[in-house]
Scaffold this active site. Structure first.
Site, PDB file in Angstrom:
ATOM      1  N   ASP A  33       0.799  -1.180   0.175  1.00 42.67           N
ATOM      2  CA  ASP A  33      -0.132   0.019  -0.021  1.00 42.67           C
ATOM      3  C   ASP A  33       0.947   1.301   0.112  1.00 42.67           C
ATOM      4  O   ASP A  33       0.394   2.287  -0.326  1.00 42.67           O
ATOM      5  CB  ASP A  33      -1.072   0.036   1.351  1.00 42.67           C
ATOM      6  CG  ASP A  33      -1.984  -0.738   0.994  1.00 42.67           C
ATOM      7  OD1 ASP A  33      -2.146  -1.444   0.001  1.00 42.67           O
ATOM      8  OD2 ASP A  33      -2.712  -1.205   2.183  1.00 42.67           O
ATOM      9  N   GLU A  78     -10.151  -0.161  -3.168  1.00 42.81           N
ATOM     10  CA  GLU A  78     -10.997  -0.798  -2.467  1.00 42.81           C
ATOM     11  C   GLU A  78     -11.738   0.173  -1.253  1.00 42.81           C
ATOM     12  O   GLU A  78     -12.799  -0.073  -1.163  1.00 42.81           O
ATOM     13  CB  GLU A  78     -10.569  -2.005  -1.900  1.00 42.81           C
ATOM     14  CG  GLU A  78      -9.282  -1.711  -0.856  1.00 42.81           C
ATOM     15  CD  GLU A  78      -8.801  -2.700  -0.093  1.00 42.81           C
ATOM     16  OE1 GLU A  78      -9.689  -3.964  -0.231  1.00 42.81           O
ATOM     17  OE2 GLU A  78      -7.679  -2.780   0.370  1.00 42.81           O
ATOM     18  N   MET A 132      -6.214  -2.965  -4.434  1.00 45.44           N
ATOM     19  CA  MET A 132      -5.993  -2.810  -2.973  1.00 45.44           C
ATOM     20  C   MET A 132      -5.682  -1.518  -2.604  1.00 45.44           C
ATOM     21  O   MET A 132      -5.286  -0.632  -3.426  1.00 45.44           O
ATOM     22  CB  MET A 132      -5.038  -3.674  -2.337  1.00 45.44           C
ATOM     23  CG  MET A 132      -5.386  -5.220  -2.482  1.00 45.44           C
ATOM     24  SD  MET A 132      -4.132  -6.160  -1.667  1.00 45.44           S
ATOM     25  CE  MET A 132      -4.282  -5.896   0.135  1.00 45.44           C
ATOM     26  N   GLY A 133      -6.022  -1.043  -1.359  1.00 41.75           N
ATOM     27  CA  GLY A 133      -5.744   0.395  -0.857  1.00 41.75           C
ATOM     28  C   GLY A 133      -7.033   0.963  -0.051  1.00 41.75           C
ATOM     29  O   GLY A 133      -7.907   1.514  -0.702  1.00 41.75           O
ATOM     30  N   ARG A 134      -6.796   0.746   1.110  1.00 35.00           N
ATOM     31  CA  ARG A 134      -7.876   0.885   2.160  1.00 35.00           C
ATOM     32  C   ARG A 134      -8.037   2.631   2.445  1.00 35.00           C
ATOM     33  O   ARG A 134      -9.178   3.067   2.273  1.00 35.00           O
ATOM     34  CB  ARG A 134      -7.738   0.452   3.581  1.00 35.00           C
ATOM     35  CG  ARG A 134      -8.872   0.597   4.490  1.00 35.00           C
ATOM     36  CD  ARG A 134      -8.771  -0.241   5.712  1.00 35.00           C
ATOM     37  NE  ARG A 134      -8.590  -1.664   5.434  1.00 35.00           N
ATOM     38  CZ  ARG A 134      -9.823  -2.332   5.575  1.00 35.00           C
ATOM     39  NH1 ARG A 134     -10.929  -1.743   5.809  1.00 35.00           N
ATOM     40  NH2 ARG A 134      -9.683  -3.681   5.267  1.00 35.00           N
TER      41      ARG A 134
END
Length: 248
Positions: A118, A218, A164-166
């Site tokens: 990330d 995400e 991905m990548g909150r």
């Protein structure tokens, strides 16, 4: 490799099989028993060469015994340095191990090695792991776009790639590395989704280029801060369970 060269100064280097799980279960790999050729080959081996895990140690208040177990294993094998690679939770584990080892009269030098795809760790410009995923996303975006472009006249005109990548949009941003001739719309978790502007941009790309590729993190949120893909469940780390933002 360095330990082999300076065996008079560096003792045994152990690797925990499957990460922290190996340390807790005393399943340790003595790297001094490996051949020089095997050690050299690690440079060209995927990072999970010794195995990995997704396991978060709970707080000292909740499960102090687990940390004490770790210190006991280190003491049994005369381990004085603990290198732990990972993200923020791994860094927190290092801090707790260091603090508890002091109180147990067996001080450990706990050293955190930043590693997360990330690329969102403080005071770290480029985390190991991010470069490879950035290249993967850029290439995947390009290849998927070529595929959609080839069918756009009679079939699919929109392709959505969820990454991905909150809370950090570095992975999604890597899609911007593709050639400017490829129409890509990127949605970041740091920027609330403006539905009208987003749809207008997609429609414009389809009109001009005949198709459009959308890369979405995400963790993309609505303007009120809610995740687009929040499922009202939580993972083992206590984070909101995400996934499935592409269909939204």
């Amino acid at each position: 490799e360095t330990a082999h060269k300076h065996s008079d100064q560096i003792g045994t280097v152990y690797a925990g099989k499957n990460g922290i799980i190996g340390a807790l279960t005393e399943d340790l790999i003595d790297t001094s028993k490996e051949s020089n050729a095997d050690i050299q080959s690690l440079k060209h081996t995927p990072s999970g060469g010794f195995g990995s895990c997704r396991y978060k140690m709970k707080s000292l208040e909740i499960n102090k015994a687990e940390y004490e177990r770790l210190i006991k294993v280190f003491r049994a094998h005369d381990i004085g340095y603990f290198f732990y690679n990972g993200g923020g939770d791994s860094a927190d584990t290092c801090l707790k191990v260091s603090q508890l080892s002091e109180s147990m009269k067996y001080p450990i030098q706990a050293i955190h090695i930043p590693k997360t795809i990330d690329n969102d760790l403080p005071i770290t410009d480029n985390c190991p792991g991010f470069g490879s995923v950035a290249k993967y996303i850029a290439v995947s975006t390009m290849e998927a776009s070529f595929d959609v472009a080839s069918m756009a006249a009679t079939s699919t005109k929109i392709f959505v790639l969820e990454v991905m990548g909150r809370h950090a949009g570095w992975i999604a941003a890597a899609a911007g590395l593709v050639d400017d001739s490829i129409p890509v719309v990127i949605l970041f978790p740091e920027v609330g989704l403006d539905k009208n502007k987003f749809l207008a941009k997609v429609k414009r790309n389809v009109k001009v280029f005949g198709y459009c590729t959308i890369v979405v993190s995400e963790g993309t949120k609505w303007p009120d801060g809610r995740f687009l893909a929040e499922q009202n469940t939580h993972d083992d780390f206590g984070h909101a369970q995400l996934g499935g933002v592409a269909p939204v």
